[in-house]
Motif scaffolding. Structure first.
Motif, PDB file in Angstrom:
ATOM      1  N   MET A   1      10.435  -2.439  15.920  1.00  0.00           N
ATOM      2  CA  MET A   1      10.225  -2.310  14.492  1.00  0.00           C
ATOM      3  C   MET A   1       8.858  -1.679  14.242  1.00  0.00           C
ATOM      4  N   LYS A   2       8.818  -0.710  13.352  1.00  0.00           N
ATOM      5  CA  LYS A   2       7.565  -0.030  13.050  1.00  0.00           C
ATOM      6  C   LYS A   2       6.717  -0.875  12.106  1.00  0.00           C
ATOM      7  N   LYS A   3       5.425  -0.837  12.330  1.00  0.00           N
ATOM      8  CA  LYS A   3       4.491  -1.590  11.523  1.00  0.00           C
ATOM      9  C   LYS A   3       4.288  -0.904  10.174  1.00  0.00           C
ATOM     10  N   GLN A   4       4.300  -1.686   9.103  1.00  0.00           N
ATOM     11  CA  GLN A   4       4.075  -1.167   7.756  1.00  0.00           C
ATOM     12  C   GLN A   4       2.571  -1.095   7.504  1.00  0.00           C
ATOM     13  N   PHE A   5       2.142  -0.015   6.866  1.00  0.00           N
ATOM     14  CA  PHE A   5       0.741   0.159   6.503  1.00  0.00           C
ATOM     15  C   PHE A   5       0.593   0.145   4.989  1.00  0.00           C
ATOM     16  N   TYR A   6      -0.639  -0.157   4.537  1.00  0.00           N
ATOM     17  CA  TYR A   6      -0.923  -0.270   3.113  1.00  0.00           C
ATOM     18  C   TYR A   6      -2.276   0.348   2.793  1.00  0.00           C
ATOM     19  N   PHE A   7      -2.397   0.841   1.557  1.00  0.00           N
ATOM     20  CA  PHE A   7      -3.673   1.281   1.020  1.00  0.00           C
ATOM     21  C   PHE A   7      -4.234   0.166   0.146  1.00  0.00           C
ATOM     22  N   GLU A   8      -5.552   0.040   0.130  1.00  0.00           N
ATOM     23  CA  GLU A   8      -6.178  -0.984  -0.703  1.00  0.00           C
ATOM     24  C   GLU A   8      -5.975  -0.683  -2.190  1.00  0.00           C
ATOM     25  N   ASN A   9      -6.101   0.595  -2.552  1.00  0.00           N
ATOM     26  CA  ASN A   9      -5.913   1.030  -3.937  1.00  0.00           C
ATOM     27  C   ASN A   9      -5.639   2.531  -3.933  1.00  0.00           C
ATOM     28  N   GLU A  10      -5.509   3.117  -5.126  1.00  0.00           N
ATOM     29  CA  GLU A  10      -5.178   4.544  -5.227  1.00  0.00           C
ATOM     30  C   GLU A  10      -6.333   5.469  -4.853  1.00  0.00           C
ATOM     31  N   ASP A  11      -7.527   4.923  -4.680  1.00  0.00           N
ATOM     32  CA  ASP A  11      -8.683   5.717  -4.279  1.00  0.00           C
ATOM     33  C   ASP A  11      -8.925   5.676  -2.772  1.00  0.00           C
ATOM     34  N   ALA A  12      -8.174   4.850  -2.067  1.00  0.00           N
ATOM     35  CA  ALA A  12      -8.374   4.672  -0.626  1.00  0.00           C
ATOM     36  C   ALA A  12      -7.877   5.885   0.161  1.00  0.00           C
ATOM     37  N   ASP A  13      -8.658   6.300   1.137  1.00  0.00           N
ATOM     38  CA  ASP A  13      -8.281   7.415   2.006  1.00  0.00           C
ATOM     39  C   ASP A  13      -7.556   6.951   3.262  1.00  0.00           C
ATOM     40  N   PHE A  14      -7.755   5.688   3.639  1.00  0.00           N
ATOM     41  CA  PHE A  14      -7.199   5.169   4.879  1.00  0.00           C
ATOM     42  C   PHE A  14      -6.238   4.018   4.595  1.00  0.00           C
ATOM     43  N   CYS A  15      -5.168   3.948   5.374  1.00  0.00           N
ATOM     44  CA  CYS A  15      -4.240   2.829   5.263  1.00  0.00           C
ATOM     45  C   CYS A  15      -4.379   1.958   6.508  1.00  0.00           C
ATOM     46  N   HIS A  16      -3.999   0.689   6.343  1.00  0.00           N
ATOM     47  CA  HIS A  16      -4.169  -0.305   7.403  1.00  0.00           C
ATOM     48  C   HIS A  16      -2.952  -1.223   7.440  1.00  0.00           C
ATOM     49  N   PRO A  17      -2.760  -1.953   8.544  1.00  0.00           N
ATOM     50  CA  PRO A  17      -1.688  -2.951   8.585  1.00  0.00           C
ATOM     51  C   PRO A  17      -2.020  -4.123   7.651  1.00  0.00           C
ATOM     52  N   LEU A  18      -1.019  -4.889   7.293  1.00  0.00           N
ATOM     53  CA  LEU A  18      -1.169  -5.992   6.348  1.00  0.00           C
ATOM     54  C   LEU A  18      -2.262  -6.972   6.768  1.00  0.00           C
ATOM     55  N   GLU A  19      -2.368  -7.262   8.055  1.00  0.00           N
ATOM     56  CA  GLU A  19      -3.350  -8.239   8.541  1.00  0.00           C
ATOM     57  C   GLU A  19      -4.788  -7.852   8.161  1.00  0.00           C
ATOM     58  N   TYR A  20      -5.039  -6.578   8.045  1.00  0.00           N
ATOM     59  CA  TYR A  20      -6.365  -6.090   7.669  1.00  0.00           C
ATOM     60  C   TYR A  20      -6.770  -6.643   6.305  1.00  0.00           C
ATOM     61  N   PHE A  21      -5.818  -6.741   5.386  1.00  0.00           N
ATOM     62  CA  PHE A  21      -6.097  -7.203   4.033  1.00  0.00           C
ATOM     63  C   PHE A  21      -6.005  -8.722   3.902  1.00  0.00           C
ATOM     64  N   ARG A  81      -2.609  12.965  17.779  1.00  0.00           N
ATOM     65  CA  ARG A  81      -1.900  13.390  16.575  1.00  0.00           C
ATOM     66  C   ARG A  81      -1.180  12.196  15.967  1.00  0.00           C
ATOM     67  N   GLY A  82      -1.592  11.866  14.766  1.00  0.00           N
ATOM     68  CA  GLY A  82      -0.999  10.741  14.054  1.00  0.00           C
ATOM     69  C   GLY A  82      -0.177  11.213  12.873  1.00  0.00           C
ATOM     70  N   LYS A  83       0.170  10.275  12.002  1.00  0.00           N
ATOM     71  CA  LYS A  83       0.978  10.579  10.825  1.00  0.00           C
ATOM     72  C   LYS A  83       0.099  10.610   9.586  1.00  0.00           C
ATOM     73  N   LEU A  84       0.531  11.418   8.635  1.00  0.00           N
ATOM     74  CA  LEU A  84      -0.070  11.395   7.306  1.00  0.00           C
ATOM     75  C   LEU A  84       0.739  10.436   6.450  1.00  0.00           C
ATOM     76  N   TYR A  85       0.058   9.733   5.564  1.00  0.00           N
ATOM     77  CA  TYR A  85       0.726   8.808   4.653  1.00  0.00           C
ATOM     78  C   TYR A  85       0.352   9.139   3.220  1.00  0.00           C
ATOM     79  N   SER A  86       1.269   8.863   2.316  1.00  0.00           N
ATOM     80  CA  SER A  86       1.000   9.005   0.893  1.00  0.00           C
ATOM     81  C   SER A  86       1.215   7.641   0.240  1.00  0.00           C
ATOM     82  N   TYR A  87       0.858   7.566  -1.039  1.00  0.00           N
ATOM     83  CA  TYR A  87       0.952   6.295  -1.763  1.00  0.00           C
ATOM     84  C   TYR A  87       2.383   5.993  -2.169  1.00  0.00           C
ATOM     85  N   GLY A  88       2.790   4.778  -1.905  1.00  0.00           N
ATOM     86  CA  GLY A  88       4.115   4.304  -2.324  1.00  0.00           C
ATOM     87  C   GLY A  88       3.966   3.384  -3.526  1.00  0.00           C
ATOM     88  N   GLU A  89       4.739   2.343  -3.543  1.00  0.00           N
ATOM     89  CA  GLU A  89       4.736   1.367  -4.640  1.00  0.00           C
ATOM     90  C   GLU A  89       3.643   0.322  -4.439  1.00  0.00           C
TER      91      GLU A  89
END
Length: 95
Positions: A1-21, A81-89
């Motif tokens: 199963m792939k790990k889900q990543f999240y942005f802190e807010n709409e100004d964040a440049d980096f996403c992290h796994p849930l445990e980070y938050f 080489r990693g993945k680019l992410y955009s903002y979801g919900e």
């Protein structure tokens, strides 16, 4: 199963796994946090994410003869080489 990543807010440049938050939120005694889901960006074909430099890079620059950090990986693609992410919900996570 792939790990889900999240942005802190709409100004964040980096996403992290849930445990980070959740780690700091629990220490601060929060009952819930609002974060934004990170969605893989498959539409962008000209840019890649380089984990070595921690920034987006032009795909044409991600080649062995153009990059000192290049490490040959599977299928002759650099291991950095990693993945680019955009903002979801925006989601609310109960702690």
């Amino acid at each position: 199963m792939k790990k889900q990543f999240y942005f802190e807010n709409e100004d964040a440049d980096f996403c992290h796994p849930l445990e980070y938050f959740t780690h700091d939120a629990k220490i601060e005694g929060l009952k819930e946090i609002n974060i934004i889901e990170a969605v893989p960006d498959f539409r962008n074909e000209d840019t890649i994410w380089c984990t070595s430099i921690g920034a987006a890079e032009d795909r044409s620059e991600c080649k062995k003869d153009r990059c000192d950090e290049y490490i040959k990986g599977k299928g002759n693609i650099c291991d950095h080489r990693g993945k680019l992410y955009s903002y979801g919900e925006q989601v609310t996570i109960k702690l």
